[in-house]
Design an enzyme around this catalytic site. Sequence first.
Site, PDB file in Angstrom:
ATOM      1  N   HIS A 278       0.706  -1.119  -0.085  1.00 54.55           N
ATOM      2  CA  HIS A 278      -0.096   0.014   0.048  1.00 54.55           C
ATOM      3  C   HIS A 278       0.683   1.190   0.073  1.00 54.55           C
ATOM      4  O   HIS A 278       0.629   2.240  -0.861  1.00 54.55           O
ATOM      5  CB  HIS A 278      -0.795   0.004   1.412  1.00 54.55           C
ATOM      6  CG  HIS A 278      -1.814   1.222   1.566  1.00 54.55           C
ATOM      7  ND1 HIS A 278      -2.989   1.414   1.378  1.00 54.55           N
ATOM      8  CD2 HIS A 278      -1.330   2.310   2.265  1.00 54.55           C
ATOM      9  CE1 HIS A 278      -3.208   2.738   1.653  1.00 54.55           C
ATOM     10  NE2 HIS A 278      -2.212   3.457   2.002  1.00 54.55           N
ATOM     11  N   GLU A 279       1.880   1.460   0.876  1.00 56.07           N
ATOM     12  CA  GLU A 279       2.858   2.488   0.904  1.00 56.07           C
ATOM     13  C   GLU A 279       3.529   2.783  -0.343  1.00 56.07           C
ATOM     14  O   GLU A 279       3.956   3.602  -0.877  1.00 56.07           O
ATOM     15  CB  GLU A 279       3.718   2.464   2.171  1.00 56.07           C
ATOM     16  CG  GLU A 279       3.150   2.236   3.596  1.00 56.07           C
ATOM     17  CD  GLU A 279       2.120   3.481   3.607  1.00 56.07           C
ATOM     18  OE1 GLU A 279       2.282   4.577   3.080  1.00 56.07           O
ATOM     19  OE2 GLU A 279       0.985   3.309   4.431  1.00 56.07           O
ATOM     20  N   HIS A 282       1.893   4.720  -2.878  1.00 58.56           N
ATOM     21  CA  HIS A 282       1.905   6.120  -2.667  1.00 58.56           C
ATOM     22  C   HIS A 282       3.252   6.748  -3.226  1.00 58.56           C
ATOM     23  O   HIS A 282       3.431   7.703  -3.970  1.00 58.56           O
ATOM     24  CB  HIS A 282       1.967   6.581  -1.081  1.00 58.56           C
ATOM     25  CG  HIS A 282       0.514   6.175  -0.470  1.00 58.56           C
ATOM     26  ND1 HIS A 282      -0.477   6.613  -1.038  1.00 58.56           N
ATOM     27  CD2 HIS A 282       0.300   5.698   0.420  1.00 58.56           C
ATOM     28  CE1 HIS A 282      -1.586   6.419  -0.446  1.00 58.56           C
ATOM     29  NE2 HIS A 282      -1.293   5.783   0.817  1.00 58.56           N
ATOM     30  N   GLU A 358      -5.587   6.838  -1.371  1.00 59.56           N
ATOM     31  CA  GLU A 358      -5.702   5.833  -0.413  1.00 59.56           C
ATOM     32  C   GLU A 358      -6.589   4.489  -1.103  1.00 59.56           C
ATOM     33  O   GLU A 358      -6.029   3.530  -0.832  1.00 59.56           O
ATOM     34  CB  GLU A 358      -6.248   6.148   0.775  1.00 59.56           C
ATOM     35  CG  GLU A 358      -5.587   7.311   1.735  1.00 59.56           C
ATOM     36  CD  GLU A 358      -4.143   6.712   2.049  1.00 59.56           C
ATOM     37  OE1 GLU A 358      -3.931   5.604   2.148  1.00 59.56           O
ATOM     38  OE2 GLU A 358      -3.486   7.811   2.319  1.00 59.56           O
TER      39      GLU A 358
HETATM   40 ZN   LIG Z   1      -1.949   5.200   2.476  1.00 57.40          ZN
END
Ligand SMILES: [Zn+2]
Length: 420
Positions: A278-279, A282, A358
Amino acid sequence: MRKKIILIFLTCYVLFIGFLYLYLFIWNTGALSADEIGTAVDPATFLTGEELVLSEQYSNIRNLLFFLGIPYEWLFYLLILLLGIGKVFEKWAESTSKRWLFKSAIFTFCLSFASFLFFFPLGFVGYRLSKSYGLSNETFHGWMRDQLIDFWIEWVFLFIIVTFLYWLIRKSEKRWWLYAWFLSIPFTVFMMFIQPVIIDPLYNDFYPLKDKALEDKILSLAAKADIPAEHVYEVNMSEKTNTLNAYVTGIGSNSRIVLWDTTLTKLDDEEILFIMAHEMAHYVEKHIYFGIAGTLLLLLAGLFITAKLLDVLCDKYGGILRISDKTKLSSLPLILLILSVLSFAASPISNAVSRYQEERADRYAIEMTRDVDAGISTFHELTRAGLSQVNPPKLVKWFRYGHPTMKERIEMIETYEQNK
Ligand SMILES: [Zn+2]
């Protein structure tokens, strides 16, 4: 007139508290529908009875504190203006020195200190709350230390910004907002660059991952997305909190993915890899840069509106607000008040953009790991550790949530599984 304004504000504040109480505690708009009961989004399926009660209580009190804190900030600036406290600070600043830099330093210090005292009770209640619900394990000493670091950092930045801002207002009473915006671009970029290496280490320790077996797994996942190993860090948060988190910060050579040590110790390897993926989204999709661009865009609109409102309010109500001239420091609380109202009004927009990013990151994580169970159990663990609400009321989501709600995040993963 001044008394009347304060009285009207306080009356509205009390009515607002009443509305919040009904909205958050009585109307319970976050209840799940009948067909969601017993599914993965139902907290009753993964929290104990006690955790369920505590998470509902804790989230509601947190939401209440959040919404109470916003008009509380406006009240602070109103009192500074109407009671002439800003004027007194201005006199002190002018009597101590002829030099602009000193005047600005003294005025901003007085204002920052008054603000520190005014907001201290609210911050302390928040700290005690986290502590009594077992989320925080920070000592009062450690918490106080962080408050003082906050105070000094905020003062330094306020001083720098105010010094430039009033210099610009005096240079150009009409276009200062535009010049201020131009200056804010290099300033924001510089701040984002130094944040992870100068500011963040003042609060916590950052180091390469300690668990070397886990580090191998994480770095090989990072390598898949072309993220160099030296950009992944662990931070020692376990001495302060029991909650979990990971984030991407910094820009350019200082950009990094940071994993809280609590996340590394409380989740299993699959869950940690899901969070890491997930990171990575980003990082790879450069969400920070979009974030900076979005913030600067909102700031441009905000400064323009502030400049217009400042002129109107100083013209019409300058006497009541005890502002003799907008180029004087005593107008600063009014500028900060306008900016605070505008940023609250714009927060549903910035939160919606953040939730979009997100959601993309969650999607990337599930596509990269293809581990639906780890995805769902990660969200369950995040809910448990943060005593979060799975399905918060709409107003809470719009104003507070930079992430999709846990219900939305779990549903997204389930739909992914169904479409696979
Ligand atoms: Zn996030």
